[in-house]
Design a protein around this motif. Structure first.
Motif, PDB file in Angstrom:
ATOM      1  N   ARG A 244       0.829  -1.213   0.000  1.00  0.00           N
ATOM      2  CA  ARG A 244       0.000   0.000   0.000  1.00  0.00           C
ATOM      3  C   ARG A 244       0.858   1.256   0.000  1.00  0.00           C
ATOM      4  O   ARG A 244       0.645   2.177  -0.784  1.00  0.00           O
ATOM      5  CB  ARG A 244      -0.945   0.012   1.197  1.00  0.00           C
ATOM      6  N   ASN A 245       1.871   1.302   0.860  1.00  0.00           N
ATOM      7  CA  ASN A 245       2.745   2.477   0.917  1.00  0.00           C
ATOM      8  C   ASN A 245       3.554   2.652  -0.363  1.00  0.00           C
ATOM      9  O   ASN A 245       3.747   3.777  -0.829  1.00  0.00           O
ATOM     10  CB  ASN A 245       3.679   2.403   2.128  1.00  0.00           C
TER      11      ASN A 245
ATOM     12  N   ALA B 163       1.057   3.864  -3.039  1.00  0.00           N
ATOM     13  CA  ALA B 163       0.559   5.204  -2.722  1.00  0.00           C
ATOM     14  C   ALA B 163       1.623   6.282  -2.941  1.00  0.00           C
ATOM     15  O   ALA B 163       1.290   7.462  -3.045  1.00  0.00           O
ATOM     16  CB  ALA B 163       0.062   5.242  -1.280  1.00  0.00           C
ATOM     17  N   ASN B 164       2.882   5.878  -3.023  1.00  0.00           N
ATOM     18  CA  ASN B 164       3.973   6.852  -3.144  1.00  0.00           C
ATOM     19  C   ASN B 164       4.701   6.803  -4.481  1.00  0.00           C
ATOM     20  O   ASN B 164       5.824   7.319  -4.584  1.00  0.00           O
ATOM     21  CB  ASN B 164       4.959   6.656  -1.993  1.00  0.00           C
TER      22      ASN B 164
ATOM     23  N   ALA C 127      -1.491   2.209  -8.994  1.00  0.00           N
ATOM     24  CA  ALA C 127      -1.073   3.408  -8.261  1.00  0.00           C
ATOM     25  C   ALA C 127      -2.030   4.564  -8.511  1.00  0.00           C
ATOM     26  O   ALA C 127      -2.416   5.276  -7.577  1.00  0.00           O
ATOM     27  CB  ALA C 127       0.349   3.802  -8.648  1.00  0.00           C
TER      28      ALA C 127
ATOM     29  N   VAL D 125      -5.264   3.798  -6.574  1.00  0.00           N
ATOM     30  CA  VAL D 125      -5.050   3.879  -5.130  1.00  0.00           C
ATOM     31  C   VAL D 125      -4.872   5.331  -4.690  1.00  0.00           C
ATOM     32  O   VAL D 125      -5.447   5.768  -3.696  1.00  0.00           O
ATOM     33  CB  VAL D 125      -3.832   3.012  -4.716  1.00  0.00           C
ATOM     34  N   GLN D 126      -4.095   6.100  -5.441  1.00  0.00           N
ATOM     35  CA  GLN D 126      -3.795   7.475  -5.041  1.00  0.00           C
ATOM     36  C   GLN D 126      -4.997   8.408  -5.118  1.00  0.00           C
ATOM     37  O   GLN D 126      -5.028   9.422  -4.427  1.00  0.00           O
ATOM     38  CB  GLN D 126      -2.640   8.022  -5.876  1.00  0.00           C
TER      39      GLN D 126
ATOM     40  N   TYR E 188      -7.983   6.154   2.167  1.00  0.00           N
ATOM     41  CA  TYR E 188      -7.391   4.933   2.717  1.00  0.00           C
ATOM     42  C   TYR E 188      -8.288   3.695   2.731  1.00  0.00           C
ATOM     43  O   TYR E 188      -7.907   2.695   2.136  1.00  0.00           O
ATOM     44  CB  TYR E 188      -6.807   5.179   4.112  1.00  0.00           C
TER      45      TYR E 188
ATOM     46  N   GLN F 219      -8.883   2.359  -0.758  1.00  0.00           N
ATOM     47  CA  GLN F 219      -7.664   1.967  -1.475  1.00  0.00           C
ATOM     48  C   GLN F 219      -7.438   0.462  -1.438  1.00  0.00           C
ATOM     49  O   GLN F 219      -6.972  -0.133  -2.396  1.00  0.00           O
ATOM     50  CB  GLN F 219      -6.428   2.612  -0.841  1.00  0.00           C
TER      51      GLN F 219
END
Length: 189
Positions: free
Chosen positions: A29-30, A33-34, A154, A157-158, A162, A165
């Motif tokens: 997820r991180n 998300a990034n 991505a 999700v972005q 939360y 996602q």
């Protein structure tokens, strides 16, 4: 037939590695998300994401046609994979039972390791396109396909908060393989 095809095309080891890697939901997820412009910054490490990186991390050859889900596939290409009684019912989506029985085991592996949706009851034309790769009918650049999948994931999700996602996250093992590969290159892991 399935194991032979996957070994011949350099994807068998990827499937074995995906089974061994215990995926990490929060890492995935991180990571997703990034992602910005093929870069991911997690803590103090910047990761690069591309089809070349995916090829290096997975051992899957970075060769073949660069094709993605949104592109059309001429119907005559997937006719050999569909049972004859269903060939006139071709669409972009169709029930799994339309698939010739001899391709079912291979398709289940494709759906588990490469498309990762978890919808095993229906097929899309992109499933057939990937099947064409593994039956050597039309070569596909698998790392490119996976890279585009991650980029699409991505994006989805972005743009969502939360809790929502979590429904759009997949390819957990692949993401962890990419992270571990990069950390290994940096002598961190």
């Amino acid at each position: 037939m399935t194991v032979t095809c996957f070994r011949y095309l350099g994807c068998y080891e990827f499937c074995e590695q995906a089974e061994r890697v215990h995926h990490h939901l929060e890492l995935t997820r991180n990571f997703v998300a990034n992602i910005y412009h093929k870069k991911v910054k997690l803590t103090k490490v910047t990761f690069t994401i591309s089809s070349s990186i995916i090829a290096d991390a997975t051992g899957i050859p970075n060769v073949g046609e660069k094709w993605y889900k949104a592109q059309d596939l001429d119907e005559h290409y997937y006719e050999p994979y569909i049972k004859s009684r269903y060939r006139n019912e071709k669409k972009r989506t169709f029930p799994f039972m339309f698939l010739e029985d001899k391709y079912a085991p291979m398709m289940r592996i494709i759906m588990k390791y490469f498309t990762c949706e978890g919808r095993f009851s229906r097929l899309y034309t992109y499933h057939i396109r990937i099947l064409m790769h593994f039956t050597r009918a039309k070569m596909l650049n698998i790392p490119y396909f996976l890279f585009r999948n991650i980029k699409k994931m991505a994006y989805i999700v972005q743009k969502n908060p939360y809790p929502k996602q979590m429904c759009s996250i997949y390819n957990y093992s692949l993401i962890k393989m990419i992270v571990l590969h990069h950390l290994n290159l940096l002598n961190i892991f």
